[in-house]
Scaffold this motif. Structure first.
Motif, PDB file in Angstrom:
ATOM      1  N   LEU A  65      -3.758   6.433   4.514  1.00  0.00           N
ATOM      2  CA  LEU A  65      -3.533   5.270   4.819  1.00  0.00           C
ATOM      3  C   LEU A  65      -3.601   4.007   4.023  1.00  0.00           C
ATOM      4  N   LYS A  66      -2.512   3.179   3.675  1.00  0.00           N
ATOM      5  CA  LYS A  66      -2.630   2.125   2.832  1.00  0.00           C
ATOM      6  C   LYS A  66      -1.794   1.009   3.269  1.00  0.00           C
ATOM      7  N   GLY A  67      -2.337  -0.127   3.288  1.00  0.00           N
ATOM      8  CA  GLY A  67      -1.350  -1.314   3.685  1.00  0.00           C
ATOM      9  C   GLY A  67      -1.095  -2.653   2.792  1.00  0.00           C
ATOM     10  N   ARG A  68      -0.059  -3.398   2.893  1.00  0.00           N
ATOM     11  CA  ARG A  68      -0.100  -4.396   1.868  1.00  0.00           C
ATOM     12  C   ARG A  68       0.660  -5.649   2.551  1.00  0.00           C
ATOM     13  N   LEU A  69       0.107  -7.015   2.291  1.00  0.00           N
ATOM     14  CA  LEU A  69       0.891  -8.138   2.686  1.00  0.00           C
ATOM     15  C   LEU A  69       1.045  -8.778   1.557  1.00  0.00           C
ATOM     16  N   MET A 115       5.660  -6.932   4.092  1.00  0.00           N
ATOM     17  CA  MET A 115       4.682  -6.054   4.848  1.00  0.00           C
ATOM     18  C   MET A 115       5.055  -4.709   4.445  1.00  0.00           C
ATOM     19  N   GLU A 116       3.968  -3.797   3.950  1.00  0.00           N
ATOM     20  CA  GLU A 116       4.293  -2.518   3.719  1.00  0.00           C
ATOM     21  C   GLU A 116       2.933  -1.703   4.264  1.00  0.00           C
ATOM     22  N   LEU A 117       3.341  -0.386   4.869  1.00  0.00           N
ATOM     23  CA  LEU A 117       2.451   0.602   5.239  1.00  0.00           C
ATOM     24  C   LEU A 117       2.978   2.024   4.972  1.00  0.00           C
ATOM     25  N   GLY A 118       1.857   2.669   4.378  1.00  0.00           N
ATOM     26  CA  GLY A 118       2.129   4.044   3.709  1.00  0.00           C
ATOM     27  C   GLY A 118       1.135   4.887   4.219  1.00  0.00           C
ATOM     28  N   TYR A 119       1.517   6.142   4.549  1.00  0.00           N
ATOM     29  CA  TYR A 119       0.584   7.252   5.058  1.00  0.00           C
ATOM     30  C   TYR A 119       0.918   8.713   4.390  1.00  0.00           C
ATOM     31  N   VAL A 120       0.258   9.323   3.774  1.00  0.00           N
ATOM     32  CA  VAL A 120       0.210  10.670   3.516  1.00  0.00           C
ATOM     33  C   VAL A 120      -0.603  11.490   4.227  1.00  0.00           C
ATOM     34  N   ILE A 121       0.081  12.333   4.927  1.00  0.00           N
ATOM     35  CA  ILE A 121      -0.544  13.204   6.033  1.00  0.00           C
ATOM     36  C   ILE A 121      -1.299  14.083   5.220  1.00  0.00           C
ATOM     37  N   GLY A 155       4.966  12.050   2.985  1.00  0.00           N
ATOM     38  CA  GLY A 155       4.465  10.800   2.829  1.00  0.00           C
ATOM     39  C   GLY A 155       5.428   9.984   3.793  1.00  0.00           C
ATOM     40  N   LEU A 156       4.766   9.074   4.551  1.00  0.00           N
ATOM     41  CA  LEU A 156       5.819   7.977   5.144  1.00  0.00           C
ATOM     42  C   LEU A 156       5.633   6.712   4.668  1.00  0.00           C
ATOM     43  N   LEU A 157       6.576   6.094   4.414  1.00  0.00           N
ATOM     44  CA  LEU A 157       6.470   4.611   3.717  1.00  0.00           C
ATOM     45  C   LEU A 157       7.347   3.660   4.474  1.00  0.00           C
ATOM     46  N   ALA A 158       6.979   2.486   5.065  1.00  0.00           N
ATOM     47  CA  ALA A 158       7.613   1.665   5.894  1.00  0.00           C
ATOM     48  C   ALA A 158       7.465   0.268   5.207  1.00  0.00           C
ATOM     49  N   ARG A 159       8.507  -0.629   4.703  1.00  0.00           N
ATOM     50  CA  ARG A 159       8.304  -1.740   4.078  1.00  0.00           C
ATOM     51  C   ARG A 159       9.354  -2.681   4.737  1.00  0.00           C
ATOM     52  N   LYS A 160       8.925  -3.939   4.892  1.00  0.00           N
ATOM     53  CA  LYS A 160       9.814  -5.124   5.367  1.00  0.00           C
ATOM     54  C   LYS A 160       9.735  -6.293   4.535  1.00  0.00           C
ATOM     55  N   ALA A 161      10.664  -7.040   4.439  1.00  0.00           N
ATOM     56  CA  ALA A 161      10.711  -8.053   3.744  1.00  0.00           C
ATOM     57  C   ALA A 161      11.766  -9.392   4.527  1.00  0.00           C
ATOM     58  N   ILE A 162      11.123 -10.481   4.541  1.00  0.00           N
ATOM     59  CA  ILE A 162      11.800 -11.609   4.983  1.00  0.00           C
ATOM     60  C   ILE A 162      12.115 -12.688   3.716  1.00  0.00           C
ATOM     61  N   TYR A 163      13.279 -12.948   3.454  1.00  0.00           N
ATOM     62  CA  TYR A 163      13.765 -13.624   2.295  1.00  0.00           C
ATOM     63  C   TYR A 163      14.462 -14.674   2.663  1.00  0.00           C
TER      64      TYR A 163
END
Length: 440
Positions: free
Chosen positions: A361-365, A390-396, A405-413
């Motif tokens: 599990l890894k995250g990024r701001l 914002m980013e959150l990724g997880y490899v089972i 692998g699951l990856l969710a990314r969100k951006a506000i521009y």
């Protein structure tokens, strides 16, 4: 993978995968009947293959009141990679084959255009599916490898974009050599590009968001030479020269350094791009110097980074359309932050949850802000843009879904650009499910 894939994937799509696999088998059988003097056990024994499944949802929710309110699509990708070993002898020969298939799961004419799928210019409808077969011949001598055909390059001035459903590739010949200890030399000649939402090769052009250059101008080829030198375990240097014929030239210099400091590591990432027009300058004037510095500190699972990028000269920073430039703004989602005169600041916080007992599990701001922007085609100066990610990724890690692998990314521009520019105010969301299955 979602059940809907099996309901929407057509027989033709499945047939394409089977066809790609069968063509690879035919290629191997063809080699197997060659005289024994031309065959090498390594060609077959050292071969391997895998199938990567990529389920991708991309949603661009525009907030600027334009005629198009959203670009929103969902698709399933299949990437079948087959790599042979090399024949024996001073010079070894081999063959790689890549089969690519993209299948539409959800799209509509009023919200197509995410670049997950090809789109018809007449009715804006996304293709139900698209596919291609990409072979690459290769040879190896000593610690050098030559590849010709469908090739991928991941170099500072032209990084094959990994940010959509299927990978973007090139047609050409590349040489990579590690014959000198610590030094990796790369050179190549590329004459066509296959973009991430395309099925065919086309002439390369210069990227023209915000009408920076003449995007209708194309080049006959890209030629480059350079290398990466690992001075020691902590320090590496990088230098490249690239010529995009009749469009522009670009020189790249970089320094990467890790310094143990206290209980953590202080990292330095210095990059520079010097660009000018080439030959007939069919894309127009090119005059740019892009300098950036990113400093970070890693302690346990935490990493905090601060960076600054400065663009000077009369034009924006050029790069090949369909690729990404590996400057400080790499992996931004809504803008490239490479406009003329732009000054860019960024702050990043990364956390690896393995430090908290949750491996995989890894995250990024990340916050990126650019100002002093000049948009010559719109007669606009001193403009601003900003992006929060914002980013959150997880490899089972175990069980029947291990390595999924699951990856969710969100951006506000947001920006204050004039109407009609390429980058629009938006809230962007991406979800990916990835799994690579070894075939043999």
């Amino acid at each position: 993978m979602p059940k809907r894939l099996m309901n929407t994937g057509s027989i033709a799509s499945l047939s394409c995968i089977c066809s790609i696999h069968s063509r690879w088998i035919v290629a191997l059988l063809g080699i197997s009947v060659l005289p024994s003097t031309l065959r090498a056990e390594g060609f077959i024994e050292d071969s391997h293959g895998n199938l990567t499944l990529r389920n991708y949802y991309l949603d661009r929710d525009y907030k600027d009141g334009g005629a198009k309110s959203a670009a929103r699509e969902w698709a399933q990708g299949f990437i079948l990679g087959m790599e042979s070993g090399f024949t024996q002898g001073v010079v070894g020969f081999g063959l790689d084959v890549r089969g690519l298939l993209g299948v539409k799961l959800d799209s509509a004419p009023d919200r197509s255009g995410t670049e997950l799928l090809p789109v018809s210019a007449s009715d804006k409808r996304a293709a139900d599916e698209y596919s291609r077969l990409a072979p690459t011949a290769k040879l190896r001598f000593a610690q050098s490898t030559v590849k010709s055909g469908d090739v991928s390059i991941f170099l500072p001035f032209a990084f094959a974009s990994p940010s959509r459903l299927l990978p973007q590739t090139f047609r050409g010949t590349t040489l990579s050599s590690k014959d000198i200890d610590g030094l990796t030399l790369n050179t190549g000649y590329i004459d066509r590009i296959n973009k991430r939402d395309s099925t065919d090769y086309q002439a390369m052009s210069i990227a023209t968001p915000n009408r920076r250059f003449n995007g209708a101008a194309t080049t006959s080829h890209l030629a480059y030479v350079g290398g990466d030198y690992q001075v020691n375990k902590e320090l590496s240097l990088r230098a490249y020269h690239a010529e995009v014929a009749e469009l522009y030239q670009q020189d790249t210099l970089a320094l990467l350094h890790n310094l143990p400091l206290g209980d953590g590591v202080f990292t330095s990432d210095l990059r520079s791009f010097f660009s000018r027009e080439d030959g007939a300058a069919k894309a127009g004037e090119v005059d740019n110097r892009n300098l950036s510095a990113l400093f970070g500190y890693r302690l346990g699972g935490h990493r905090v980074s601060l960076g600054y990028m400065h663009s000077s000269g009369d034009t924006a920073t050029p790069y090949i359309s369909g690729t990404e430039l590996m400057g400080m703004s790499e992996l931004t989602m809504a803008s490239d932050f490479l406009n003329a005169k732009e000054r860019t600041w960024q702050a990043i916080y990364d956390y690896d949850f393995v430090a908290s007992g949750v491996p995989g599990l890894k995250g990024r701001l990340r916050y990126v802000r650019g100002d002093n922007i000049e948009l010559a085609a719109f007669n606009a100066e001193d403009r601003k843009e900003r992006e929060f990610q914002m980013e959150l990724g997880y490899v089972i890690q175990s069980g029947p879904l291990k390595n999924v692998g699951l990856l969710a990314r969100k951006a506000i521009y947001r920006n204050d650009f004039p109407s009609g520019t390429a980058f629009r105010d938006e809230n962007q969301t991406r979800f990916q499910v990835l799994y690579t299955l070894p075939i043999w």
